[in-house]
Design a protein around this motif. Structure first.
Motif, PDB file in Angstrom:
ATOM      1  N   ASP A   1       0.852  -1.186   0.000  1.00 50.17           N
ATOM      2  CA  ASP A   1       0.000   0.000   0.000  1.00 50.17           C
ATOM      3  C   ASP A   1       0.887   1.235   0.000  1.00 50.17           C
ATOM      4  OD1 ASP A   1       0.867   0.447   2.613  1.00 50.17           O
ATOM      5  OD2 ASP A   1      -0.969  -0.348   3.535  1.00 50.17           O
ATOM      6  N   LEU A   2       0.256   2.367   0.274  1.00 49.92           N
ATOM      7  CA  LEU A   2       0.965   3.647   0.224  1.00 49.92           C
ATOM      8  C   LEU A   2       2.209   3.656   1.110  1.00 49.92           C
ATOM      9  CD1 LEU A   2       0.612   6.552  -0.885  1.00 49.92           C
ATOM     10  CD2 LEU A   2      -0.675   7.066   1.192  1.00 49.92           C
ATOM     11  N   HIS A   3       2.144   2.994   2.259  1.00 56.15           N
ATOM     12  CA  HIS A   3       3.217   3.133   3.240  1.00 56.15           C
ATOM     13  C   HIS A   3       4.247   2.018   3.203  1.00 56.15           C
ATOM     14  CE1 HIS A   3       1.363   6.612   4.973  1.00 56.15           C
ATOM     15  NE2 HIS A   3       0.239   5.985   5.145  1.00 56.15           N
ATOM     16  N   ALA A   4       3.909   0.885   2.633  1.00 59.13           N
ATOM     17  CA  ALA A   4       4.860  -0.228   2.670  1.00 59.13           C
ATOM     18  C   ALA A   4       4.561  -1.239   1.571  1.00 59.13           C
ATOM     19  CB  ALA A   4       4.799  -0.918   4.037  1.00 59.13           C
ATOM     20  N   SER A   5       5.637  -1.737   0.967  1.00 58.14           N
ATOM     21  CA  SER A   5       5.482  -2.778  -0.044  1.00 58.14           C
ATOM     22  C   SER A   5       5.343  -4.127   0.647  1.00 58.14           C
ATOM     23  CB  SER A   5       6.711  -2.798  -0.951  1.00 58.14           C
ATOM     24  OG  SER A   5       7.852  -3.162  -0.180  1.00 58.14           O
ATOM     25  N   ALA A   6       4.907  -5.117  -0.122  1.00 52.20           N
ATOM     26  CA  ALA A   6       4.785  -6.469   0.422  1.00 52.20           C
ATOM     27  C   ALA A   6       6.156  -6.970   0.867  1.00 52.20           C
ATOM     28  CB  ALA A   6       4.186  -7.392  -0.637  1.00 52.20           C
ATOM     29  N   ALA A   7       7.187  -6.693   0.078  1.00 55.77           N
ATOM     30  CA  ALA A   7       8.526  -7.181   0.426  1.00 55.77           C
ATOM     31  C   ALA A   7       8.992  -6.576   1.751  1.00 55.77           C
ATOM     32  CB  ALA A   7       9.512  -6.825  -0.683  1.00 55.77           C
ATOM     33  N   TYR A   8       8.732  -5.293   1.924  1.00 57.43           N
ATOM     34  CA  TYR A   8       9.129  -4.637   3.173  1.00 57.43           C
ATOM     35  C   TYR A   8       8.342  -5.216   4.345  1.00 57.43           C
ATOM     36  CZ  TYR A   8       9.783  -0.854   6.588  1.00 57.43           C
ATOM     37  OH  TYR A   8      10.049  -0.135   7.719  1.00 57.43           O
ATOM     38  N   ARG A   9       7.063  -5.484   4.117  1.00 57.22           N
ATOM     39  CA  ARG A   9       6.261  -6.065   5.206  1.00 57.22           C
ATOM     40  C   ARG A   9       6.744  -7.465   5.559  1.00 57.22           C
ATOM     41  NH1 ARG A   9       1.611  -2.730   3.507  1.00 57.22           N
ATOM     42  NH2 ARG A   9       0.953  -1.642   5.403  1.00 57.22           N
ATOM     43  N   LYS A  10       7.179  -8.218   4.562  1.00 62.35           N
ATOM     44  CA  LYS A  10       7.736  -9.545   4.864  1.00 62.35           C
ATOM     45  C   LYS A  10       9.002  -9.382   5.721  1.00 62.35           C
ATOM     46  CE  LYS A  10       6.254 -12.876   1.330  1.00 62.35           C
ATOM     47  NZ  LYS A  10       6.094 -14.059   2.201  1.00 62.35           N
ATOM     48  N   ASN A  11       9.817  -8.428   5.329  1.00 58.27           N
ATOM     49  CA  ASN A  11      11.035  -8.165   6.107  1.00 58.27           C
ATOM     50  C   ASN A  11      10.683  -7.783   7.541  1.00 58.27           C
ATOM     51  OD1 ASN A  11      14.007  -7.412   6.336  1.00 58.27           O
ATOM     52  ND2 ASN A  11      12.998  -5.490   6.868  1.00 58.27           N
ATOM     53  N   LEU A  12       9.681  -6.904   7.677  1.00 53.50           N
ATOM     54  CA  LEU A  12       9.273  -6.496   9.030  1.00 53.50           C
ATOM     55  C   LEU A  12       8.754  -7.689   9.813  1.00 53.50           C
ATOM     56  CD1 LEU A  12       7.427  -3.080   8.443  1.00 53.50           C
ATOM     57  CD2 LEU A  12       9.617  -3.428   9.615  1.00 53.50           C
ATOM     58  N   THR A  13       8.040  -8.569   9.147  1.00 49.10           N
ATOM     59  CA  THR A  13       7.516  -9.748   9.836  1.00 49.10           C
ATOM     60  C   THR A  13       8.667 -10.565  10.422  1.00 49.10           C
ATOM     61  OG1 THR A  13       5.656  -9.808   8.297  1.00 49.10           O
ATOM     62  CG2 THR A  13       6.088 -11.811   9.562  1.00 49.10           C
ATOM     63  N   ARG A  14       9.716 -10.738   9.631  1.00 52.80           N
ATOM     64  CA  ARG A  14      10.872 -11.498  10.121  1.00 52.80           C
ATOM     65  C   ARG A  14      11.528 -10.793  11.307  1.00 52.80           C
ATOM     66  NH1 ARG A  14      16.015 -10.825   9.539  1.00 52.80           N
ATOM     67  NH2 ARG A  14      15.800  -9.270   7.888  1.00 52.80           N
ATOM     68  N   VAL A  15      11.821  -9.506  11.111  1.00 57.90           N
ATOM     69  CA  VAL A  15      12.561  -8.776  12.152  1.00 57.90           C
ATOM     70  C   VAL A  15      11.736  -8.662  13.433  1.00 57.90           C
ATOM     71  CG1 VAL A  15      13.618  -6.567  12.742  1.00 57.90           C
ATOM     72  CG2 VAL A  15      13.856  -7.490  10.418  1.00 57.90           C
ATOM     73  N   LEU A  16      10.452  -8.341  13.279  1.00 56.79           N
ATOM     74  CA  LEU A  16       9.628  -8.125  14.467  1.00 56.79           C
ATOM     75  C   LEU A  16       9.304  -9.438  15.170  1.00 56.79           C
ATOM     76  CD1 LEU A  16       7.259  -5.347  13.053  1.00 56.79           C
ATOM     77  CD2 LEU A  16       9.252  -5.047  14.542  1.00 56.79           C
ATOM     78  N   THR A  17       9.198 -10.517  14.415  1.00 53.57           N
ATOM     79  CA  THR A  17       9.001 -11.821  15.055  1.00 53.57           C
ATOM     80  C   THR A  17      10.219 -12.142  15.918  1.00 53.57           C
ATOM     81  OG1 THR A  17       7.654 -12.610  13.219  1.00 53.57           O
ATOM     82  CG2 THR A  17       8.616 -14.285  14.650  1.00 53.57           C
ATOM     83  N   GLU A  18      11.379 -11.922  15.331  1.00 57.35           N
ATOM     84  CA  GLU A  18      12.605 -12.198  16.084  1.00 57.35           C
ATOM     85  C   GLU A  18      12.657 -11.335  17.352  1.00 57.35           C
ATOM     86  OE1 GLU A  18      16.127 -12.268  13.597  1.00 57.35           O
ATOM     87  OE2 GLU A  18      17.356 -11.700  15.320  1.00 57.35           O
ATOM     88  N   ARG A  19      12.361 -10.056  17.181  1.00 55.36           N
ATOM     89  CA  ARG A  19      12.432  -9.149  18.342  1.00 55.36           C
ATOM     90  C   ARG A  19      11.367  -9.491  19.384  1.00 55.36           C
ATOM     91  NH1 ARG A  19      13.928  -3.284  15.527  1.00 55.36           N
ATOM     92  NH2 ARG A  19      15.940  -4.017  14.740  1.00 55.36           N
ATOM     93  N   ALA A  20      10.186  -9.828  18.911  1.00 51.76           N
ATOM     94  CA  ALA A  20       9.107 -10.138  19.855  1.00 51.76           C
ATOM     95  C   ALA A  20       9.457 -11.389  20.654  1.00 51.76           C
ATOM     96  CB  ALA A  20       7.792 -10.335  19.102  1.00 51.76           C
ATOM     97  N   VAL A  21       9.964 -12.394  19.979  1.00 50.67           N
ATOM     98  CA  VAL A  21      10.288 -13.629  20.698  1.00 50.67           C
ATOM     99  C   VAL A  21      11.428 -13.376  21.678  1.00 50.67           C
ATOM    100  CG1 VAL A  21      11.111 -16.012  20.468  1.00 50.67           C
ATOM    101  CG2 VAL A  21       9.436 -15.100  18.833  1.00 50.67           C
ATOM    102  N   ARG A  22      12.439 -12.674  21.222  1.00 56.16           N
ATOM    103  CA  ARG A  22      13.567 -12.393  22.130  1.00 56.16           C
ATOM    104  C   ARG A  22      13.098 -11.636  23.375  1.00 56.16           C
ATOM    105  NH1 ARG A  22      18.256 -13.844  19.799  1.00 56.16           N
ATOM    106  NH2 ARG A  22      18.407 -13.646  17.544  1.00 56.16           N
TER     107      ARG A  22
END
Lengths: 782, 162, 289
Positions: free
Chosen positions: C259-280
């Motif tokens: 969408d306007l604020h984020a591409s699908a690829a960027y959201r996938k990247n965020l999913t990876r990074v934020l999952t890692e951070r959330a679990v840690r």
């Protein structure tokens, strides 16, 4: 010698405006009551470009509470189109009707006005107006639009509204001789001012007197009055334009908007007060936008970083109309006027094309072109420094115009009266502990973190006098302002100006200037402004001019009143005027403090006349004076931004921010700091958050404040601001303008800090704002 | 139904009654029907916070509420802060620290900060920033506002203990 | 930006609300906290014939503990949840998520039922509902049903809630007191909708992971339970390698849009990074506090 109350100028006094604004007693246009007022809602185009066919208002008129529903044909006999003329060669003016007829050229352009008993009903009825739209292909890419049609204005036969070029020195030889040439294509996306108060106006037509009063959220009541006189074909003295409390302007409210004309014409036609309170959707669709440029720029330097030449080609997307009074040239030409920055640039070529597209019109917005100039030239300097392995501070030091070179004519022909640029840089570095930051950076890098420091230096021309028009070629005068200072018989002072305030605190700062010069008590001075019926002729507040030009007029008028007061006091005290001191509203004989009169006693004598005045002296105690600083004065600063980048999520965090600025003689440090930091916040928005986005069909995608993102408190870093306080030698009072600088330096400093942080990855920022998505794409290719 | 309804509420301790269409926004009712124009309209979609008032003691957007929904509610607006010509300590702090320029966001900012200080009487700077991020200010860069809220917290806390 | 005309009803019972819904068919909207619906009305993007205001319905707000569940009346304000001692004790993940819902003045009005029924994929509460595998109670003319999140969220702003049904209660199982939790999200500004958010709960015994629950906000049209990523943690433990593998798997599972604020690829990247951070971060809270 005459002592005044000079301590008032420069004093950190709290603002007189605040008492009403803090208690909900401010009076903004929407707050004004007018008996019998009706409300307008405009029917606006959903298309970026369309032929307007038949407009069917029958269903709207049938809605209970609807008073009228008017189209361009109804208003044509009452109002001429708005047309911004310019003497600039090759400039093409555009006609802008109060309501569009025939063609609409951007989404949101109004084709009909529904007048009703309430805004609710007006909006209901606006929904019922049937318009036969015939959509046209939208022009949205300025590069394509510069080369070929379709044309936004078919009658012009081109989309290029203006072309301008500055050329100094031998540019091509300079580039051939260079040790290093750095070049890039810079992109500064479109922005919006987002004043918290949306645009609004209230027009009242007095059928008995045949005169019009327009209350408007404008920064330029004087210019609106003059323009309306022509457009509405009314004598100027029949029009009163008032800017009451106004909730922010930032340049966006320095335009004559079609709604102001429409509302005035409708009030005249209906003989009732007519109120239009624009909403946020209308603001985002129709208020002027800014800073939409693509810049191809190259910088040539020698082996030690001295600038040999600079050349740039600028493409400026000016939207659908060339707005009154500034014309489309103001933003476009400012970019190339200020590209040389505070530097010695022996050879320069800057060329700009202003191209019309089917987007909201471009207008002046805080910084006007210069945030873009600074982004480009400061970015190029950093690129050169990196290639030459110079510190970014050092390359600037080697190129600044030196103090002894002032007055200095820049490569684009702007004259800098002083050149305190190096001093600003040194001060900023000292406050920021620049060396310490570099050490911190090394530690951060060793730990794998991306920590960056960005420097940006700039200079701007403020308080622009009559020698240089604020907008090149525009058919208006912007170089003068007046002030009337009047002491009434009770001894209190009213100082009246034609400027207007949108939050700058002029009621306080101009009172400080008047009281300080006159020797009155601050509390005895009341400043009146923003009302064309109230005082001297002038245009308004814009272009960082009020402190300089209105402040200069205030000095003159207050001096004239003070001199007359001294003559009268000397008569009353049987002393010589040259032996008198005036301070805090008391005039006393120097060395004989018991021989004194108050300003009030002097004023009573002035109006009582008779034997109390010296023989032949005209009664009264007031003066009107005008001031023209002619060239204007240089305001400069160095900004240092410190950022840390969270590469994993592609986010920039502003860690710290330092500004060292020369704004001349400071009138009120509280206000100067507020202006600077407020400007900085808009620069932070420009660098990291804000972007107006249209799709390929000219549809606005950022039509809410959830999509157009202005900075919140959580987006701002800790900030330190210091002032050099070097009185300008070329303005009365020594004041320099300070309204825009914060915004000019910030995008460049932040971009440079991000590039600095990411230098190990070879990333250099060329596009603003640096959104997470853009940063992610940059990091992804590393 | 869509016919006018009667709205009875208390604003700044004063009982009011008015009639309006059920669709009328609370902020418009306060401004137009009650004549209290200190509460401002900035975006009408809940983002800018200029219209923030206290509803039964809690800060809320008056542009995202119908007047009819406020029937029976106690509302506090900026007009009620100062008493007898004396500014509230929060207002005083805003003046002292240049926490306002154009003044348009100020009423919403004050009511938001008041609520923040009630739920968190001694906020850290970060908590102040987070709290006032509910309101957009385009003039100040928030610098003076943060300082003002910090200063007000210092004044208000001992006052409460008394 | 004034709302269009509508019939306004303020029923005092759920049954009355259901009757009204039935009467208007598709043409009525339920008004809960209004923080999403009112902007749509002001923009005239929603033009219902009737607005059925749930704010006067008695007994629809409140928090109670029943049989190991915390039950929220649908009209419970987000603000009440934020400051509730019961929620702090039993559902600390929900408190952390609540503080990310808009801003306090929004949470003063916004409700848990409204947020879940609105089903904005970027909202926090649907993600928490999914992570905790809670349930919603729905009442209609045919009676009451209890729905699991997987059977509730259909796509953007769309649920299986019938047009004559009212969401009356949200039930979340109380968290294991020894579990760690985190809600990580990335938004453009504080309080904005998440570009991506991750709700995480882990329970463990030393490096062993006895239970992992992960769910997304903003990473697709509905909140997604990241079961394959949970299994990696549950089988491989809570060490760095397992967390990274789970995060990588999370990014593979999600199917975000651009969408306007984020591409699908960027959201996938965020999913990876934020999952890692959330679990840690969840791991740091293991064992209770």
């Amino acid at each position: 010698m005459i002592s005044r109350s000079p301590s008032l100028i420069g004093a950190r006094v709290t603002r007189v405006e605040d008492a009403r604004l803090l208690t909900g007693r401010g009076r903004y246009v929407a707050d004004l009551d007018a008996p019998g007022a009706v409300h307008v809602a405009f029917v606006r185009s959903p298309h970026a470009a369309a032929h307007v066919g038949r407009i069917d208002v029958t269903r709207a008129l049938a809605e209970p509470g609807v008073v009228a529903c008017l189209t361009a044909a109804d208003l044509a006999p009452l109002a001429r189109p708005i047309r911004a003329e310019s003497r600039t060669r090759g400039y093409r003016a555009t006609d802008l009707g109060a309501l569009a007829s025939g063609v609409v050229r951007h989404q949101g352009e109004a084709v009909a006005a529904v007048v009703a008993e309430s805004r609710y009903v007006a909006e209901d009825a606006a929904d019922l107006v049937g318009v036969d739209w015939e959509p046209l292909p939208a022009v949205t890419d300025p590069r394509a639009a510069a080369a070929a049609g379709p044309f936004v204005h078919a009658d012009l036969g081109t989309n290029v509204i203006l072309e301008r070029e500055f050329r100094t020195g031998e540019v091509e030889p300079a580039f051939r001789a260079a040790t290093l040439v750095v070049a890039d294509r810079f992109r500064f996306h479109r922005h919006a001012a987002i004043a918290m108060e949306n645009r609004a106006c209230l027009a009242a037509w007095d059928t008995g007197r045949g005169d019009l009063t327009l209350h408007s959220t404008t920064q330029i009541p004087g210019m609106i009055r003059d323009a309306l006189a022509d457009i509405l074909d009314l004598p100027g003295h029949r029009i009163r334009v008032v800017a009451p409390d106004v909730g922010g302007g930032f340049g966006m409210k320095t335009i004559l908007y079609p709604e102001e004309v429409a509302v005035a014409a409708i009030a005249r036609r209906l003989g009732r007060p007519v109120k239009w309170i624009g909403d946020r959707r209308e603001d985002l669709l129709t208020s002027s936008q800014a800073w939409d440029e693509q810049v191809d720029a190259e910088l040539a330097v020698d082996g030690v970083g001295h600038i040999l030449g600079l050349r740039a080609t600028v493409l400026c997307d000016v939207g659908a109309y060339s707005m009154y009074p500034w014309t489309a040239s103001i933003e476009a030409v400012q970019v190339i006027s200020f590209l040389p920055g505070p530097y010695r640039v022996p050879a320069y070529r800057g060329a700009v094309q202003a191209v019309a597209t089917n987007k909201a019109p471009m207008g002046p917005y805080r910084g006007v072109g210069r945030p873009v100039s600074a982004f480009v030239v400061e970015g190029l300097l950093d690129r050169a420094a990196r290639r030459l392995q110079l510190d970014p501070g050092e390359i600037r030091r080697r190129n600044f115009v030196r103090p002894d070179e002032a007055p200095y004519r820049s490569a684009s022909g702007v004259v800098w009266d002083t050149a305190t640029f190096a001093e600003c840089l040194e001060r900023a570095c000292r406050i920021a502990d620049y060396e310490g930051l570099r050490r911190q950076q090394q530690e951060a890098r060793a730990a794998g973190r991306s920590f960056g420091i960005g420097i940006a230096s700039y200079v701007e021309l403020t308080g622009v006098g009559s020698a240089i028009p604020a907008s090149p070629g525009a058919d208006i005068s912007t170089g003068t302002e007046g002030a009337t200072v009047r002491v009434d018989a009770s001894g209190t002072v009213t100082a009246t100006f034609a400027i207007a305030s949108q939050g700058q605190g002029h009621e306080t700062t101009l009172a400080q200037v008047v009281a300080g010069t006159l020797g009155a008590r601050l509390g005895d001075v009341r400043v009146v402004h923003g009302d064309t019926a109230a005082g001297p002729i002038g245009s308004g507040t814009y272009a960082s001019r009020t402190a300089v030009i209105a402040g200069g007029a205030a000095v003159r008028a207050a001096e004239a009143v003070r001199d007359k007061a001294l003559v009268i006091a000397a008569h009353l005290l049987e002393a010589s005027a040259s032996d008198l001191d005036v301070a805090d509203g008391v005039i006393s004989v120097r060395g004989a403090g018991d021989r004194r009169v108050t300003l009030r006693e002097v004023a009573r004598a002035a109006y009582a006349a008779g034997r109390r005045l010296p023989h032949g002296l005209e009664p009264g105690l007031e003066a009107t004076r005008y001031y023209d600083p002619y060239f204007g004065t240089a305001s400069g600063a160095t900004h240092i931004a410190v950022v840390e980048i969270d590469r994993a999520v592609a986010a920039v965090r502003l860690h710290r921010y330092v500004i060292a600025e020369d704004c001349g003689r400071v009138i009120n440090p509280l206000v100067v700091e507020g202006q600077t930091i407020g400007g900085l916040a808009q620069g932070v928005g420009a660098a990291l958050l804000e972007e107006v986005v249209y799709d390929g069909g000219g549809q606005l995608l950022t039509g809410t404040l959830l999509d157009y993102l202005v900075p919140m408190a959580t987006d701002m870093p800790p900030i330190t601001v210091e002032h050099l306080d070097r009185p300008s030698p070329s303005t009365l009072g020594g004041f320099r303008g300070v309204g825009e600088g914060g915004t000019i330096g910030a995008p460049a400093a932040i971009a440079n800090a991000v590039s600095d942080a990411l230098a190990p990855l070879g990333i250099e920022i060329t596009e603003l704002p640096i959104t997470p998505e853009r940063l992610f794409q940059l990091l992804a290719v590393c | 139904m869509s016919e006018p309804v009667t709205v009875r509420l208390t604003v700044n301790g004063v009982a009011h009654e008015g009639r309006c269409e059920p669709r009328k926004l609370l902020v418009d009712f306060i401004r137009e029907d009650l004549g209290l124009t200190g509460t401002h309209v900035g975006c009408e979609h809940g983002i800018c916070g200029a219209c923030t008032v206290l509803i039964n003691g809690e800060a809320a957007r008056s542009c995202l509420m119908l007047a009819v929904q406020a029937n029976g509610a106690e509302i506090a607006t900026v007009e009620g802060l100062a008493t007898g010509g004396t500014l509230h300590p929060l207002q005083e702090a805003f003046r002292e620290h240049h926490g306002l320029q154009c003044g348009f966001c100020t009423p919403g900012m004050l009511m938001t900060a008041l609520d923040l200080l009630r739920v968190n009487p001694q906020p850290t700077e970060a908590e102040i920033r987070e709290g006032i991020s509910a309101v957009l200010c385009r003039c100040t860069g928030y610098h003076g506002i943060v300082k003002a809220v910090e200063a007000a917290a210092k004044v208000l806390v001992p006052a409460k203990r008394v | 930006m004034k709302p269009p005309k509508f019939d306004y009803h303020a029923p005092t019972t759920v049954d009355e609300a259901i009757t009204l819904l039935s009467r208007y068919g598709d043409d009525a909207k339920l008004l809960a906290g209004g923080q999403s619906l009112m902007p749509l009305l002001n923009f005239r993007l929603a033009r219902p014939a009737a607005l059925i205001d749930l704010n006067r319905v008695e007994g629809l707000a409140g928090i109670r503990e029943v049989d190991g569940q915390v039950r929220f009346g649908a009209m419970t304000r987000q603000r009440a949840i934020e400051f509730s001692p019961v929620v702090a004790r039993r559902l600390p993940l929900l408190v952390e998520a609540t503080k990310l819902v808009g801003h306090l003045p929004i949470r003063s009005r916004g409700t848990i039922g409204g947020s879940i029924a609105h089903a904005d994929p970027a909202a926090e509460y649907p993600a928490v509902l999914a992570a905790l595998d809670g349930e919603v109670v729905v009442r209609g003319p045919r009676g009451e049903r209890v729905v699991k999140p997987a059977d509730f969220f259909q796509t953007y702003l769309t649920t299986t809630l019938g047009r004559d049904e009212v969401l009356t209660e949200v039930r979340l199982p109380a968290m294991d007191g020894k579990a760690g939790w985190a809600f990580e999200e990335f938004s453009r500004r504080h309080g904005d909708f998440a570009l991506v958010g991750i709700a995480a709960i882990v329970a463990g015994d030393g490096a062993r992971c006895t239970m992992a629950r992960l769910a997304t906000a903003g990473a697709g049209p509905v909140p997604v339970r990241l079961r394959a990523a949970e299994r990696i943690l549950e089988s491989q433990g809570l060490g760095d390698a397992a967390i990274e593998a789970a995060a990588a798997r999370a990014a593979e599972i999600v199917e975000p849009d651009s969408d306007l604020h984020a591409s699908a690829a960027y959201r996938k990247n965020l999913t990876r990074v934020l999952t890692e951070r959330a679990v840690r971060r969840a791991v740091t809270r293991l064992g209770g506090r």
